[in-house]
Design a protein around this motif. Structure first.
Motif, PDB file in Angstrom:
ATOM      1  N   GLY A  18     -30.128  24.389  39.075  1.00 28.66           N
ATOM      2  CA  GLY A  18     -31.025  25.069  38.152  1.00 28.66           C
ATOM      3  C   GLY A  18     -31.748  24.157  37.183  1.00 28.66           C
ATOM      4  O   GLY A  18     -32.556  24.618  36.381  1.00 28.66           O
ATOM      5  N   SER A  51     -26.471  28.327  40.274  1.00 27.07           N
ATOM      6  CA  SER A  51     -27.147  27.863  39.072  1.00 27.07           C
ATOM      7  C   SER A  51     -26.115  27.498  38.011  1.00 27.07           C
ATOM      8  O   SER A  51     -25.296  28.321  37.625  1.00 27.07           O
ATOM      9  N   PHE A  56     -30.813  30.572  33.563  1.00 27.70           N
ATOM     10  CA  PHE A  56     -31.218  31.290  34.772  1.00 27.70           C
ATOM     11  C   PHE A  56     -30.099  32.177  35.277  1.00 27.70           C
ATOM     12  O   PHE A  56     -28.997  31.719  35.522  1.00 27.70           O
ATOM     13  N   HIS A  62     -32.785  32.162  39.452  1.00 30.95           N
ATOM     14  CA  HIS A  62     -32.674  30.895  40.167  1.00 30.95           C
ATOM     15  C   HIS A  62     -32.660  31.066  41.683  1.00 30.95           C
ATOM     16  O   HIS A  62     -33.421  30.422  42.396  1.00 30.95           O
ATOM     17  N   ALA A  66     -35.684  29.680  43.804  1.00 32.98           N
ATOM     18  CA  ALA A  66     -35.424  28.432  44.515  1.00 32.98           C
ATOM     19  C   ALA A  66     -35.885  28.504  45.962  1.00 32.98           C
ATOM     20  O   ALA A  66     -36.461  27.553  46.491  1.00 32.98           O
TER      21      ALA A  66
END
Length: 149
Positions: A18, A51, A56, A62, A66
């Motif tokens: 994160g 994370s 997040f 996250h 991502a």
């Protein structure tokens, strides 16, 4: 891979959890891994792990971001010019949360039912979608299943 019989690997696009301190997936930093994946003929599933950053939420921020961030890195880079045989699987592309849609009663990530309901597909077409694609992406799995026949 060879000793334990793995058919693929997980590639975490954000090992920092994160904080995004590692280079993008298209950076040469990752090339030794890609070289080995191509050498072993093994795909990598691009999937964030967790994370550590308290700013997040794991799934709500996250995790979803991502996957999308990794996908955008790949779109904007030219990684596949250097590794034309590299196979990467992005399983969600920014979606997939376990839960049931209260209006339909179906799981949000149940896409199999859409393929099953496609009237123009034959049983052979469905087999190619469900099994054939997986066997093409994961040749070690295909070889393992063929040995068991």
């Amino acid at each position: 891979m060879k000793e334990l019989g793995f058919v693929g690997v997980n590639l975490n696009p954000d090992p920092s959890g994160g904080y995004w301190t590692d280079p993008p997936l298209t950076d040469r930093h990752w090339y030794p891994l890609y070289e080995k994946l191509c050498e072993l003929d093994v795909p990598a599933m691009v999937h964030v792990s967790s994370s550590c950053n308290p700013n997040f939420h794991h799934t709500g921020a996250h995790y979803i971001n991502a996957d999308t961030t990794a996908f955008m890195q790949l779109l904007q880079g030219d990684l596949f010019k250097d590794f034309p045989t590299l196979r990467l699987v992005i399983p969600h592309g920014g979606g997939a949360v376990k839960g049931i849609d209260p209006q339909t009663g179906h799981h949000y990530d149940d896409t199999k039912r859409y393929i099953d309901q496609a009237a123009g597909l034959s049983d052979a077409d469905r087999a190619r979608i469900f099994e054939g694609n997986a066997r093409r992406v994961y040749p070690r799995l295909d070889a393992l299943l063929n040995r068991r026949k």
